[in-house]
Design an enzyme around this catalytic site. Structure first.
Site, PDB file in Angstrom:
ATOM      1  N   SER A 116      48.705  71.246  16.377  1.00 36.48           N
ATOM      2  CA  SER A 116      48.274  71.661  15.059  1.00 36.48           C
ATOM      3  C   SER A 116      47.738  70.527  14.194  1.00 36.48           C
ATOM      4  O   SER A 116      47.298  70.769  13.061  1.00 36.48           O
ATOM      5  CB  SER A 116      49.435  72.346  14.334  1.00 36.48           C
ATOM      6  OG  SER A 116      50.549  71.469  14.234  1.00 36.48           O
ATOM      7  N   SER A 134      51.833  68.781  19.070  1.00 38.59           N
ATOM      8  CA  SER A 134      50.873  68.934  17.968  1.00 38.59           C
ATOM      9  C   SER A 134      50.164  67.658  17.561  1.00 38.59           C
ATOM     10  O   SER A 134      49.151  67.708  16.875  1.00 38.59           O
ATOM     11  CB  SER A 134      51.580  69.537  16.746  1.00 38.59           C
ATOM     12  OG  SER A 134      51.919  70.879  16.988  1.00 38.59           O
ATOM     13  N   LYS A 173      48.090  65.598   7.191  1.00 37.78           N
ATOM     14  CA  LYS A 173      48.116  67.000   7.598  1.00 37.78           C
ATOM     15  C   LYS A 173      48.442  67.915   6.424  1.00 37.78           C
ATOM     16  O   LYS A 173      49.280  67.583   5.580  1.00 37.78           O
ATOM     17  CB  LYS A 173      49.159  67.144   8.703  1.00 37.78           C
ATOM     18  CG  LYS A 173      49.132  68.425   9.487  1.00 37.78           C
ATOM     19  CD  LYS A 173      50.112  68.303  10.669  1.00 37.78           C
ATOM     20  CE  LYS A 173      50.103  69.556  11.523  1.00 37.78           C
ATOM     21  NZ  LYS A 173      50.970  69.382  12.721  1.00 37.78           N
TER      22      LYS A 173
END
Length: 490
Positions: free
Chosen positions: A157, A181, A81
């Site tokens: 996310s 997320s 990420k």
């Protein structure tokens, strides 16, 4: 075998490398070819580390040729990420302001995966600063597309990792989760995801400076993997669990607890909080419950989880209070439009005073106690990840109605993050052309029980990915904010 390498589970990839059935270089090249094929459409991988990955793979092959033992993830490619540090690579948070913020060291979970033999292929897309909304759209890299339907969000996310894993661009993704997320993009993209207990995996989120964040960020944010199978999640779980001097929160709890006596009791709550659930998701919960019954679990319907509305209120007040002092600066970084999601949150939930905040900290402990008592009676809880199928991109930032709808949809993720317990998201099938799934929530530090139950569901219902992108709807026209893929030296 070369053409099929990127389709193999991570465990099978590592075993093939250890047995010299394929080289690590061949394995990496297979994934790089897949990225070249589908990432121009998906826009999930942001900073590609092709040459570094090939060199790491070549080193793995040299070690194998020399007879050295290889780790459990030997040669397995993974994405990281954009908010998690990879040594020598910018940790951009998806914003122009940090495009040159080069990390001096790997974050603890990245270092652990490398030590186990895994190879980072690149960073993956996120919402700008992780704060612009649930949909994975960043200022620096643009929109990430759901491979099942380009008119639906990939979630976030950790949406870039979920899409990369779902489409075969990487065998594993490393995301993080403070309220869904990892689990929400897992459901929306048809993969599996693990949110561990607070303190299970070591982390260091001091990316933007030397200071640690406040108590909410310290407790709520947990790194977690995404994979195409529960078995691969288990393999990564075993690698990531443990302690690290960089994180005094991480505790030396065994990765596997004592077996429970008798049949494991599972509480089924299809509509946590009683705020409504889409029929497709209710059906997914029922399907998973039947799978667990078939596997021998003692599955019982329960009316609700403890104190849902109170939990959501406390979560919002605590996080907003901690975040409020930095909002003027963060708002400028998010830019016009990117700030709408947080702006609406701040308007709806004002910061608490010092006295109110102290009371909220007591409420937090009280809610955790209520959940511990619930999970003492039911070691496992089965419920939705998100109470709807994948919604349209950016719904949460469009207006207050959209924001509230998304906030309600993720409520069980929010609550389980607030109390710090583990959860595994697992697919249950496809409905109306879109993946559906559930989550298994467990007692603190009993990820093993969650993984066992998720495995039982997967054994009976199968896996959904990897998939080829199904381009249509919004993805047929160019994305306004799309940027070229960054590579080494770019």
């Amino acid at each position: 075998m070369q053409d099929a390498l990127w389709k193999m589970p991570a465990a099978a990839q590592a075993e093939a490398v250890r047995r010299a059935e394929v080289s690590a270089v061949e394995l990496v090249d297979s994934h790089l070819d897949r990225i070249a094929e589908v990432n121009p459409t998906m826009n999930a991988v942001t900073q590609l580390l092709a040459e570094r990955a090939r060199e790491a793979a070549a080193q793995t092959d040299r070690r194998r040729a020399a007879g050295e033992p290889l780790g459990p993830l030997a040669g397995v490619p993974f994405t990281v990420k954009e908010s998690t540090a990879v040594e020598g690579v910018p940790t951009t948070f998806g914003t122009e302001r940090f495009r040159d913020l080069v990390a001096s060291a790997d974050a603890p979970p990245v270092a652990r995966l490398r030590a186990a033999g895994a190879i980072p292929l690149g960073h993956s897309n996120i919402p700008t600063l992780i704060l612009a909304g649930m949909h994975t759209r960043s200022e620096l890299f643009g929109d990430t597309v759901n491979p099942w339907d380009s008119g639906r969000t990939s979630g976030g996310s950790s949406g870039g990792d979920a899409v990369a894993v779902a489409t075969g661009m990487a065998a594993l993704g490393l995301g993080n989760d403070s309220g869904g997320s990892v689990r929400i993009p897992a459901q929306f993209c048809g993969v599996a995801g693990l949110k561990p207990s607070t303190g299970r995996f070591p982390a260091d989120h001091r990316v933007l400076g030397p200071d640690d964040p406040g108590p909410a960020s310290q407790f709520l944010v947990t790194d977690g993997p995404l994979a195409r199978s529960v078995g691969d999640l288990r393999l990564v779980y075993e690698v990531l669990a443990g302690t690290d001097p960089r994180d005094p929160r991480a505790v030396p709890v065994p990765a596997y607890g004592e077996p429970l006596p008798g049949r494991v009791k599972v509480a089924v709550v299809a509509d946590p909080g009683g705020h409504g659930v889409h029929p497709t998701i209710r059906g997914a919960v029922a399907t998973a419950a039947d799978a667990l019954r078939d596997a021998g679990y003692d599955v019982r319907e329960e009316r609700d989880v403890p104190r849902m509305d109170e939990t959501l209120d406390a979560y919002g007040r605590i996080t907003v209070t901690e975040f409020a002092p930095t909002w003027p600066v963060v708002r400028k970084l998010l830019g016009k439009g990117g700030d709408r999601y947080i702006e609406m949150t701040m308007e709806q939930t004002p910061p608490a005073s010092a006295d109110e905040f102290m009371k909220l900290m007591g409420t937090w402990m009280s809610i955790r106690r209520s959940w511990a008592e619930f999970l003492d009676a039911y070691p496992l809880l089965l419920g939705p990840v998100f109470t709807e199928p994948p919604v349209e991109p950016g719904l949460e930032s469009r207006d207050r109605t959209g924001r509230d709808r998304v906030g309600s949809g993720m409520r069980l993720c929010t609550a389980s993050s607030f109390v710090g317990v583990p959860a595994v998201a697992v697919p249950t099938g496809v409905a109306d052309g879109l993946p559906a799934g559930v989550q298994i929530i467990g007692r603190a530090f009993r990820e093993d029980l969650c993984l066992d139950a998720a495995q039982a569901i997967e054994d009976r219902l199968g896996v959904l990915t990897p998939v080829d992108p199904r381009v249509g709807g919004r993805a047929e026209s160019p994305r306004k904010h799309e940027r070229p893929l960054r590579t080494e030296g770019a």
